[in-house]
Scaffold this motif. Structure first.
Motif, short mmCIF file in Angstrom:
data_model
loop_
_atom_site.label_atom_id
_atom_site.label_comp_id
_atom_site.label_asym_id
_atom_site.label_seq_id
_atom_site.Cartn_x
_atom_site.Cartn_y
_atom_site.Cartn_z
N LEU A 84 0.83 -1.21 0.00
CA LEU A 84 0.00 0.00 0.00
C LEU A 84 0.87 1.26 0.00
CD1 LEU A 84 -2.79 1.26 0.13
CD2 LEU A 84 -2.72 1.07 2.61
N LEU A 85 1.96 1.25 0.75
CA LEU A 85 2.84 2.42 0.77
C LEU A 85 3.46 2.66 -0.61
CD1 LEU A 85 4.64 2.00 4.23
CD2 LEU A 85 2.82 3.60 3.62
N ASN A 86 3.81 1.58 -1.28
CA ASN A 86 4.35 1.73 -2.64
C ASN A 86 3.29 2.32 -3.58
OD1 ASN A 86 6.88 0.72 -1.97
ND2 ASN A 86 6.24 -1.41 -2.34
N THR A 87 2.06 1.87 -3.42
CA THR A 87 0.97 2.41 -4.26
C THR A 87 0.76 3.89 -4.00
OG1 THR A 87 -0.11 0.24 -4.19
CG2 THR A 87 -1.46 2.12 -4.86
N ILE A 88 0.81 4.28 -2.70
CA ILE A 88 0.63 5.69 -2.34
C ILE A 88 1.75 6.53 -2.94
CG2 ILE A 88 0.73 7.29 -0.38
CD1 ILE A 88 -0.78 5.16 1.26
N ASP A 89 2.96 6.03 -2.87
CA ASP A 89 4.08 6.78 -3.45
C ASP A 89 3.94 6.89 -4.97
OD1 ASP A 89 5.20 7.16 -1.00
OD2 ASP A 89 6.60 5.47 -1.13
N ALA A 90 3.49 5.80 -5.58
CA ALA A 90 3.34 5.82 -7.05
C ALA A 90 2.26 6.80 -7.47
CB ALA A 90 3.01 4.41 -7.55
N CYS A 91 1.19 6.90 -6.69
CA CYS A 91 0.08 7.80 -7.02
C CYS A 91 0.37 9.23 -6.57
CB CYS A 91 -1.22 7.32 -6.37
SG CYS A 91 -1.81 5.75 -7.02
N GLN A 92 1.44 9.40 -5.81
CA GLN A 92 1.80 10.72 -5.30
C GLN A 92 0.60 11.38 -4.61
OE1 GLN A 92 3.55 13.07 -8.43
NE2 GLN A 92 5.19 11.60 -8.82
N VAL A 93 0.08 10.66 -3.63
CA VAL A 93 -1.10 11.14 -2.89
C VAL A 93 -0.72 12.34 -2.04
CG1 VAL A 93 -2.88 10.52 -1.23
CG2 VAL A 93 -2.05 8.81 -2.86
N PHE A 94 -1.62 13.34 -2.06
CA PHE A 94 -1.41 14.56 -1.29
C PHE A 94 -2.00 14.38 0.11
CE2 PHE A 94 -3.69 18.43 0.11
CZ PHE A 94 -2.60 19.22 0.43
N PHE A 95 -1.18 14.65 1.14
CA PHE A 95 -1.65 14.53 2.52
C PHE A 95 -1.47 15.87 3.24
CE2 PHE A 95 -0.31 10.05 1.73
CZ PHE A 95 -1.55 9.44 1.95
#
Length: 1091
Positions: A84-95
């Protein structure tokens, strides 16, 4: 847009599920220590376990492949988190916590859960043994091992130092936007008490004009953002991405601020993590981190020096703030709608401060121990519970308010924000319009039907618009994100009030700090000003079950039992404390009542008489005795007596006991008032028995009148308890006093009935038999006789009419009945001995019965009789017992006539109008009723019952004959009284010092009872009784001897006492002239002797 939104939903739900899975794994791994596997403590497997641990993970099996459920779950969880962390990094999610609050919160929670899980895994000492043993067992059972075992074993080895390993793992995930966004939240949350006070935080009345305005937050929902959780996120987040500390001053300042406010963090329940030592150990081996190490040491010193006092002042502020908030809301519950945010902020702030104190009390090097001992913590918890109660009680009010708020305000604002967007793609516009339409259509009648799905789509849309390639990015439209945060909070106010209470004010952590919990409770009770808040501790026990999880049901029983035992202990201790205070007040009141007893006025009367006669008594310097009532005269209101302090402490504690009618803990209902009632019953019972002051060794006992005065004073105090607590004190009186009328109470302990019955029988009446006490009919009391050995008590002070009435008040009809039955048992034993004497002389008595008109033959037969003196002595004892019983019955009648005059008069009228031809069984029932009311009866039902037990049933005629001969034996023995010097009559007391005047009552009552049992004629047998001694007594009286005339007067007393004999019958046997001369001689002789 539907496909994109569906993917966002899956993404958001996956994070939530992973977070909950991680929490469940932590719960399974670190649950109740009682659930430790038995094979780990089996001595037979000890050597095998040590071998496996030493060789781990290279255990020699054909296929090294083993795991247990928890370890496998940990491995799978680790894989999913990394994915999931890899997916978040790939999607460049804004937090950003201020924009997409829920997304950022779930993201940070996932990381903290993962970190906590790995740290706790490294703390499980038996982890290698469990996996190794399972490996062998699986190999022996299935012949093959699980394929995940190599990875699992390697994970156990790699995570021996979990933070170090995770720092390496998080190098690719070093973007810390979510952490940096906390700078807008945590500094505001970490203000001092003075800053809170100056800002009038949580105050509803500081600005009355805005009291009805809805509370808003422009950054984040403070109610959802706990101080403790924030510390974990900041510390562990910057540890895992430590590179930012050297490059970003904002991140460094935020991290240092967290280090300065605490010395340890909560991992799970009572598992803590010492942050300064751990951070220093991690950075000491990294080149270029000397400055960070110095920063850590400085922060540690600051935390040790100032954190305790800072949090102490915060708790002090929160106590007053929550008190004000609870008071205003109790008066105006409608404010719960617009000011709900204040309520949950207050609960969250207070919960965090309590948990901080609980965590640091035993885990922080203390320079000032007072900062970590809070004797007023109960007050803070109490006001938390009061706010929780308001939210639960007025939940429908809040739900109605926010349903209307969502449809009437939030929908309008959201629509305006959408309309004012500079760029809004068509798909996002459709979704936002759907949100607005859904909110607009909300109504109170719909309730919670659509709230869950609506909130889920809001969260998913938040995730959908936070990825880098989103057409509508929240990073560029912050106001829209903040509005969505607000809407989500408002929807929670509609359908998730209970969950919000748990999130913001759950204190189930106390379940795992039992010693500290109990210590706080004891400190609360010891401080009178805090005892009114002691109910907070039992109420906290209702929180405990919220820390359980449906996926870990095995610990529900342990936690449930702990909550029940603690709640029971707290309520029991509160009731004991209240009972002790009440007992002390009762003791004081009994002392004051004792001062009003008549015996204490003797000295005052003596002083008044001496002053009138101008006699000097006592020493000149002797202080004057204070009169009763002086204690109520006060010249200064500031003077507080011990009784004032006791009443104040009692009122405070009773407020707590009376605060809630009942509480439910793990499906068990507790009623605090019943605990107090139970303890009052037990203490009242012991106090009544104790106030008798019975000493078995010296046979001393309190006078009934003095005991009655003390009991009434005690009851007056207990009645006043109803002013403090809503309990039925009458029920306490009925239960206790009714038990005291029985021989034993419900606990098998002796009662005042048994104590006084034993004392009167074994002490007073025994001394009467020994000749030390006589019954004086004129005084209606037993009086001490002058003897060589003085008695330790004055019989008159225990047997006069006032004392007997007091005894009747104390024992009641049931107790007096038991006293009568005990007296009758003694009479029964005397009658049994008399019958034995009759059997020894049966032939002589049979002849005397038919020869009573032959003086010479009677004289010859009389010489053949044996134990004549014993007959009269035993009959005298019976007469004394019956005389005492008549006193008791008369006192009982007086008491009942005062309390229930109409009922007593009805019973008396019923008894007086029984027809003579009434069946004896019916008559005996009426007599029994009358006797229970203290009314005198022709035939004593208690005596009949006692003597009936002697019937053998073998030969009724023989038993009847024995009864007739017994009366003959007594009759022929009467003339022997003439030879007894102690038989002298005293007109002043209307009796004799040897109590022979009691023979009349004994003869009449025994005859009536015996011939009622044997169905004989009572009148005929008593006529026979008069005829037997007629000739001997006439001859003795004619001789002119004094004691002979005394015997004649005794015969007159027998007839006078009897309801079956008449004066005409007496005159037929003894002429009136003979009776008159006998009385004249007896009276003249007594006057001469007195002179």
């Amino acid at each position: 847009p539907c496909n994109c939104l569906f993917l966002a939903v899956c993404f958001s739900k996956k994070k939530s599920c992973l977070k909950e899975l991680g929490q469940n794994i932590i719960l399974s791994a670190c649950g109740d220590p009682k659930a430790k596997p038995s094979y780990l403590i089996d001595k037979n497997l000890e050597s095998a376990v040590k071998f496996i641990v030493r060789k781990f993970p290279a255990v020699e099996t054909r296929n090294n492949n083993v795991s247990n459920w928890v370890a496998v779950q940990m491995l799978g969880f680790s894989d999913h988190v990394c994915e999931l962390l890899n997916t978040i990094d790939a999607c460049q999610v804004f937090f950003d916590i201020t924009v997409n609050f829920d997304l950022t919160k779930n993201y940070l929670d996932l990381i903290i859960t993962y970190t906590t899980l790995m740290i706790l895994l490294s703390r499980i000492e038996e982890r290698k043994a469990i996996i190794g043993l399972y490996n062998y067992a699986h190999e022996m059972t299935h012949g093959a091992s699980d394929r995940e075992y190599p990875r699992l074993g390697q994970m156990i080895v790699d995570y021996e130092n979990p933070l170090k390993k995770m720092m390496e793992e998080f190098v690719p995930h070093s973007k810390v936007y979510a952490l940096i966004s906390l700078q807008m939240v945590y500094p505001r949350r970490n203000l001092s008490a003075d800053q809170w006070r100056n800002a009038q935080l949580l105050s509803l009345i500081s600005a009355p004009s805005t009291m009805l305005n809805p509370a808003q937050s422009d950054t984040v929902r403070p109610a959802d953002w706990g101080y403790t959780v924030t510390l974990n996120r900041i510390f562990f987040g910057f540890i895992l991405c430590h590179g930012i500390l050297n490059s970003d001053a904002t991140a460094l300042n935020l991290w240092k601020l967290a280090l300065q406010s605490s010395s340890c963090l909560a991992l799970f329940r009572d598992e803590v993590f010492h942050i300064h030592k751990a951070a220093e150990d991690l950075f000491v081996n990294i080149r270029g981190y000397n400055k960070r190490i110095n920063d850590i040491r400085e922060c540690k010193e600051a935390a040790v020096s100032h954190a305790g006092s800072m949090h102490r002042e915060r708790r002090k502020f929160l106590r007053s703030a929550l008190k004000e908030l609870a008071t205003v809301l109790s008066d105006q519950p409608g404010l719960l709608g617009p000011k709900a945010l204040f309520v949950f902020m207050a609960l969250s702030f207070a919960r965090d401060e309590i948990i901080w104190l609980l965590r640091h009390a035993d885990n922080m090097p203390k320079k000032s121990a007072d900062d970590f001992i809070d004797k007023h913590i109960a007050e803070l918890i109490f006001y938390m519970e009061e706010l929780r109660a308001h939210v639960r009680k007025y939940g429908p009010v809040m739900q109605r308010y926010y349903v209307q708020y969502l449809s009437g305000f939030d929908a309008v604002v959201l629509n305006e924000l959408v309309q004012n967007l500079s760029v809004c793609p068509e798909d996002e516009s459709i979704i936002m319009s759907s949100f607005v339409n859904t909110m607009t259509s909300l109504s109170v009648k719909q309730g919670n039907n659509c709230q869950y799905n609506f909130k889920l789509f809001l969260l998913s849309f938040q995730a959908y618009t936070s990825v880098s390639k989103a057409s509508l990015g929240l990073a560029d439209h912050r106001e829209l994100g903040k509005m969505m945060n607000t809407i989500i909070f408002h929807t929670k106010m509609v359908d998730s009030l209970v969950e919000m209470l748990v999130e913001t004010s759950d204190l189930s952590i106390f379940c795992f700090y039992s010693r500290a919990f109990e210590k706080m409770f004891q400190q609360c009770l010891e401080l009178p000003s805090q005892s009114r808040y002691s109910i907070a501790f039992p109420l906290l026990c209702t929180h405990f079950m919220s820390c359980t999880h449906e996926l870990c049901p095995e610990e529900r029983h342990h936690i449930g039992d702990r909550s029940l035992s603690l709640c029971n202990m707290f309520l029991d201790e509160m009731a004991k404390q209240a009972r002790n205070l009440i007992t002390d007040i009762c003791t004081e009141q009994c002392t004051l009542s004792d001062q009003l007893l008549p015996k204490h006025c003797a000295k005052t009367i003596s002083q008044a008489v001496n002053k009138k006669s101008k006699k000097q008594t006592g020493k000149k310097g002797e202080p004057e005795r204070e009169k009763p009532g002086v204690e109520s005269m006060r010249k200064n209101r500031l003077v507080v007596t011990n009784l004032d302090k006791l009443h104040t402490a009692l009122s405070e504690l009773c407020f707590s006991i009376n605060y809630v009618p009942n509480m439910v803990v793990w499906e068990h209902t507790f009623t605090p008032r019943e605990y107090l009632t139970s303890h009052l019953e037990i203490r009242f019972t012991k106090s009544i028995v104790g106030m008798t002051m019975y000493n078995q060794a010296t046979q001393e006992i309190a006078k009934p009148s003095e005991l009655l005065t003390s009991v009434r004073a005690y009851m007056t105090v207990l009645q006043s308890i109803e002013n403090y607590v809503q309990i039925d004190i009458t029920r306490v009186f009925n239960n206790v006093l009714l038990q005291q009328t029985q021989h034993l109470d419900s606990h098998g302990e002796p009662t005042i009935t048994s104590l006084y019955t034993n004392w009167y029988l074994e002490t007073l009446l025994r001394q009467v038999s020994n000749g030390h006490i006589a019954y004086f009919p004129a005084m209606k009391a037993f009086v001490n006789l002058p003897t060589e050995n003085e008695l330790t008590f004055n019989a008159e002070e225990y047997s006069d009419i006032s004392e007997m009435r007091a005894l009747s008040e104390l024992l009641g009809p049931y107790g007096m009945k038991f006293l009568s039955e005990s007296l009758m048992w003694h009479i029964s034993s005397q009658v049994a001995e008399l019958k034995k004497l009759v059997v020894e002389n049966v032939e002589v008595l049979t002849q005397m019965r038919t020869s009573f008109d032959k003086p010479d033959q009677m004289a010859a037969l009389f010489k053949r009789l044996s134990s004549v003196d014993s007959v009269l002595k035993r009959m005298t004892i019976i007469g004394v017992i019956l005389s005492f019983r008549s006193l008791a019955q008369e006192a009982l009648r007086d008491v009942l006539s005062y309390h229930i005059p109409f009922l007593v008069s009805s019973i008396e009228d019923f008894k007086d109008h029984i027809p003579r031809e009434t069946d004896m069984k019916v008559a005996m029932n009426v007599y029994e009723l009358s006797s229970a009311a203290g009314l005198p009866c022709e035939i004593d039902p208690a005596l009949v019952v006692a003597l009936s037990s002697q019937k053998s049933g073998t030969n009724p005629e023989e038993e009847y004959k024995i009864a007739c001969l017994l009366m003959v034996f007594v009759a022929v023995s009467l003339p022997t009284l003439a030879s007894n010097v102690m038989s002298q009559y005293s007109p002043a007391i209307e009796g004799h010092c040897n109590n022979i005047h009691c023979l009349a009552k004994a003869i009449n009552q025994i005859a009536a009872a015996l011939f009622t049992i044997h169905k004989g004629s009572i009148e005929d047998r008593l006529k026979e009784f008069l005829a037997v001694p007629r000739v001997p007594l006439q001859l003795l009286a004619a001789s002119g001897r004094y004691f002979a005339k005394l015997c004649v007067s005794c015969i007159f007393q027998i007839v006078q006492e009897s309801p079956f004999l008449t004066m005409d019958l007496l005159e037929s046997c003894f002429p009136y002239v003979l009776l008159r001369n006998a009385y004249h001689a007896v009276y003249k002789q007594s006057v001469t002797s007195s002179a």
